[in-house]
Design an enzyme around this catalytic site. Structure first.
Site, PDB file in Angstrom:
ATOM      1  N   GLY A   1       0.692  -0.956   0.036  1.00  0.00           N
ATOM      2  CA  GLY A   1       0.096  -0.165   0.030  1.00  0.00           C
ATOM      3  C   GLY A   1       0.772   1.399  -0.020  1.00  0.00           C
TER       4      GLY A   1
ATOM      5  CD  GLN B   1       3.830   5.628   2.968  1.00  0.00           C
ATOM      6  OE1 GLN B   1       2.008   4.997   2.555  1.00  0.00           O
ATOM      7  NE2 GLN B   1       4.043   5.206   2.604  1.00  0.00           N
TER       8      GLN B   1
ATOM      9  CB  CYS C   1       4.922   2.326   7.569  1.00  0.00           C
ATOM     10  SG  CYS C   1       4.385   3.935   7.109  1.00  0.00           S
ATOM     11  CG  LEU C   2       6.783   0.938   1.335  1.00  0.00           C
ATOM     12  CD1 LEU C   2       5.950   1.429  -0.169  1.00  0.00           C
ATOM     13  CD2 LEU C   2       7.421   0.109   1.624  1.00  0.00           C
TER      14      LEU C   2
ATOM     15  CG  HIS D   1      -0.693   1.712   7.216  1.00  0.00           C
ATOM     16  ND1 HIS D   1      -0.099   1.126   8.109  1.00  0.00           N
ATOM     17  CD2 HIS D   1      -0.070   2.128   6.617  1.00  0.00           C
ATOM     18  CE1 HIS D   1       1.442   1.793   7.824  1.00  0.00           C
ATOM     19  NE2 HIS D   1       1.054   1.878   7.198  1.00  0.00           N
ATOM     20  CD  GLU D   2      -1.098   2.701   2.840  1.00  0.00           C
ATOM     21  OE1 GLU D   2      -0.405   4.529   2.940  1.00  0.00           O
ATOM     22  OE2 GLU D   2      -0.110   1.750   2.876  1.00  0.00           O
TER      23      GLU D   2
ATOM     24  CG  HIS E   1       0.341   7.349   5.207  1.00  0.00           C
ATOM     25  ND1 HIS E   1       1.510   7.887   6.380  1.00  0.00           N
ATOM     26  CD2 HIS E   1       0.400   5.564   5.040  1.00  0.00           C
ATOM     27  CE1 HIS E   1       2.481   6.313   5.887  1.00  0.00           C
ATOM     28  NE2 HIS E   1       1.972   5.482   5.819  1.00  0.00           N
TER      29      HIS E   1
END
Length: 170
Positions: free
Chosen positions: A46, A51, A94-95, A136-137, A140
């Site tokens: 994701g 991000q 997380c990236l 989660h996304e 963000h």
């Protein structure tokens, strides 16, 4: 398609609330392709627009396993309409916070309204990993990171570690 550089903690843009996508046009569709390419390259399941430095309410998800055909999903202007009282716990990463994982408890099921790349409004009911990934996304998009759902002690340790690492690269 272009792989975009990932924004890494402690970059303050990660705490910014993203703006709605006003119009879905070719530039938004190209950006969605770039986001998918960036997510696959990372690799991740994701990615939110913030991000890669774009404060837009847009995210991409693909939960296909490595040996499966890709199943990209694109969500523009997503919003959670309902969430279950039942909870589930997943180990999240997380990236934007590389190589750090923690168990996070979230609603087990969510109903999400969003626009697809044609501009059509859709709704889905998600559970399991998709529900977790969407939440989660979508966090963000509101300047919230998964580490905000863990203890303050652990969160502060992670933030210190990434702040120290960022200073070393300057």
């Amino acid at each position: 398609m272009t792989v975009k550089p990932l924004v890494i903690l402690p970059d303050p843009i990660l705490r910014r609330v993203s703006e709605p996508v006003a119009r879905i046009d070719d530039s938004v569709r190209r950006f969605a392709d770039d986001m998918l390419e960036t997510m696959y390259d990372a690799p991740g399941i994701g990615l939110a627009a913030i991000q890669v430095g774009e404060p837009l309410r847009m995210l991409v998800i693909d939960l296909a396993k490595e040996d499966e055909e890709k199943q990209p999903q694109i969500f523009v202007n997503p919003e959670i309409l309902a969430s279950s009282d039942e909870r589930s716990v997943y180990e999240e990463g997380c990236l934007s916070i590389p190589d750090y994982y923690a168990e996070v408890e979230r609603p087990a099921t969510v109903r999400v309204r969003f626009q697809d790349l044609t501009g059509e409004t859709r709704e889905i009911e998600a559970d399991g990993l998709l529900a977790t990934c969407l939440q989660h996304e979508m966090d963000h998009l509101n300047g919230v990171l998964f580490i905000d759902h863990i203890s303050k002690l652990k969160r502060d340790m992670v933030i210190r570690k990434f702040t120290k690492a960022a200073k070393k690269t300057l």
